[in-house]
Design a protein around this motif. Sequence first.
Motif, PDB file in Angstrom:
ATOM      1  N   SER A 181       0.755  -1.295   0.150  1.00 20.94           N
ATOM      2  CA  SER A 181       0.083  -0.152   0.276  1.00 20.94           C
ATOM      3  C   SER A 181       0.913   1.172   0.057  1.00 20.94           C
ATOM      4  O   SER A 181       0.490   2.370  -0.463  1.00 20.94           O
ATOM      5  N   GLY A 182       2.111   1.093   0.636  1.00 19.70           N
ATOM      6  CA  GLY A 182       2.804   2.378   0.625  1.00 19.70           C
ATOM      7  C   GLY A 182       2.100   3.593   1.676  1.00 19.70           C
ATOM      8  O   GLY A 182       2.586   4.566   1.737  1.00 19.70           O
ATOM      9  N   ALA A 183       1.125   3.088   2.514  1.00 17.37           N
ATOM     10  CA  ALA A 183       0.492   3.970   3.359  1.00 17.37           C
ATOM     11  C   ALA A 183       1.213   3.987   4.688  1.00 17.37           C
ATOM     12  O   ALA A 183       2.201   3.026   5.067  1.00 17.37           O
ATOM     13  N   ARG A 184       0.665   4.830   5.595  1.00 11.32           N
ATOM     14  CA  ARG A 184       1.305   5.101   6.933  1.00 11.32           C
ATOM     15  C   ARG A 184       0.536   4.020   7.721  1.00 11.32           C
ATOM     16  O   ARG A 184      -0.254   3.655   7.400  1.00 11.32           O
ATOM     17  N   ARG A 185       1.388   3.735   8.671  1.00  9.47           N
ATOM     18  CA  ARG A 185       0.969   2.698   9.819  1.00  9.47           C
ATOM     19  C   ARG A 185      -0.082   3.516  10.574  1.00  9.47           C
ATOM     20  O   ARG A 185       0.358   4.690  11.108  1.00  9.47           O
ATOM     21  N   SER A 186      -1.102   2.706  11.003  1.00 11.68           N
ATOM     22  CA  SER A 186      -1.957   3.145  11.964  1.00 11.68           C
ATOM     23  C   SER A 186      -1.401   3.014  13.474  1.00 11.68           C
ATOM     24  O   SER A 186      -0.658   2.170  13.511  1.00 11.68           O
ATOM     25  N   SER A 187      -1.239   4.464  14.131  1.00 11.07           N
ATOM     26  CA  SER A 187      -0.725   4.542  15.379  1.00 11.07           C
ATOM     27  C   SER A 187      -1.403   5.607  16.026  1.00 11.07           C
ATOM     28  O   SER A 187      -2.106   6.532  15.083  1.00 11.07           O
ATOM     29  N   PRO A 188      -1.319   5.671  17.151  1.00 15.14           N
ATOM     30  CA  PRO A 188      -2.036   7.072  18.047  1.00 15.14           C
ATOM     31  C   PRO A 188      -1.408   8.406  17.127  1.00 15.14           C
ATOM     32  O   PRO A 188      -2.316   9.298  16.958  1.00 15.14           O
ATOM     33  N   PHE A 189      -0.239   8.372  16.990  1.00 19.47           N
ATOM     34  CA  PHE A 189       0.412   9.710  16.088  1.00 19.47           C
ATOM     35  C   PHE A 189      -0.167   9.754  15.022  1.00 19.47           C
ATOM     36  O   PHE A 189      -0.748  10.988  14.544  1.00 19.47           O
TER      37      PHE A 189
END
Length: 476
Positions: A181-189
């Motif tokens: 996906s090249g997406a950002r990882r889900s995280s609180p930030f």
Amino acid sequence: MTINVSDAGGRHRSPFRTFARRALALGGAGLVSVTGVVALSGSAQAAGSTLGAAAAGSGRYFGTAVAANHLGESGYATTLDTEFNAVTPENEMKWDAVEGTRNTFNFSNADSIVSHAQSKNMKVRGHTLVWHSQLPSWVSGLAATDLRTAMNNHITQVMTHYKGKIYAWDVVNEAFQDGSSGARRSSPFQDKLGDGFIEEAFKTARSVDSAAKLCYNDYNTDGVNAKSNAVYNMVKDFKARGVPIDCVGFQSHFNSNSPVPSDYQANLQRFADLGVDVQITELDIEGSGSAQATNYSNVVKACLAVTRCTGMTVWGIPDKYSWRASGTPLLFDDNYGKKAAYTAVLTALGGSSSGGGTTDPGTGGGTDPGTGTGSKTCTAAYTATQTWQGGFNGQVTITAGSAAITGWSVKVTLGTGQTTTGVWNGTTAWDSTGKVMTVTPSYNGSLAAGASTSFGFTVQANGNTAAPTVSVCTAS
Ligand code: XIL
């Protein structure tokens, strides 16, 4: 509480797993030498005979992850101090370790690593400021505005505490998803602050310590793939817009599911071409023998071939303390013996082994006025050959100097609480304390010049795992 962290294969494991504890971790070989009653040897290291010295030959560092709770173990500290010229605290600078409670900072474990490193002139990589893992629950519970304040405060407090002492900081760790996906990882930030949290973290970091190099660090970005492309595009964008970033870390946790990519060097190079340094930050390669050695060698060669690859860090010293111990992914075995992978790395770095240390028989006081034939000398080198819960076997190898000898005598001092339950290939005489044995040959006293023999003994540790002291070898 269980916090999952991802490893190189995208699998998850608890960071709080219990390591299999083995009884002992003994120091490596200790080598002493005397002539007559006078000179103790220096163990001179030829240039390039250790990982750090060999890497320094091309202006690079060779580092290791360090855990504060092992620094008191002699084999660990000796290997660290001998072989490495950079360290990364393995867990001690993570958010949960330094700010488990909001605004209450505890730097004691990280400080012990940093002061050890400073006393040995080692570089320190700071790891890590903003990461979704090993993150206290009070942080993940915050709403956006408060989270932004907490993130910037965390960066500011930690970097201020270590200002001037850190070569490079992993400002943000593992912010991208695995896969295509090249997406950002889900995280609180990510989820509360959006994509901008990464550049905000870097800007805050620069404002606190303008001397430390600021790195983005990740795994599964070691070859050209969708994830590394996404990181590449971010770095390119940061450089274009003047967002402060100095380096990219490639964790490089490899195993059969995640092998060293064939385009590893090309990938490092394309990042370097963006105008950042690149570093190999957490190298470990599961396996053994020559296959493991070849993989290690290839990684080192890739870094050396990229001018802006400024250094390499392996993720631990002996296999037994690796976070992936069952995969034996490091350069030293459980007794700090050098594995084939070690030799391959040293060779790739352009170094060469000193063959166990150079002995200097010394000159003073050793002449024999009776015969005038020159000094008879010997050296004694200790190694732990076997360890188990509660005890270990030690071996002392005696080597004659440049003249043949007909006898030798070696003093071995046991540690507090230790007792021996057997000595072989030697005859013992104990002093009145019962701690110091003088060992002489049982049948093996005559050695040609340069020839060796050995004796062995079993030690009941009684809680003391330190290597006994082998202090004197006297030849006759
Ligand atoms: C690991 C440590 O080695 C373990 O001791 C701990 O239990 C979990 O974290 N990526 C990283 C490192 O950036 O901080 C991780 O270190 C390994 C994966």
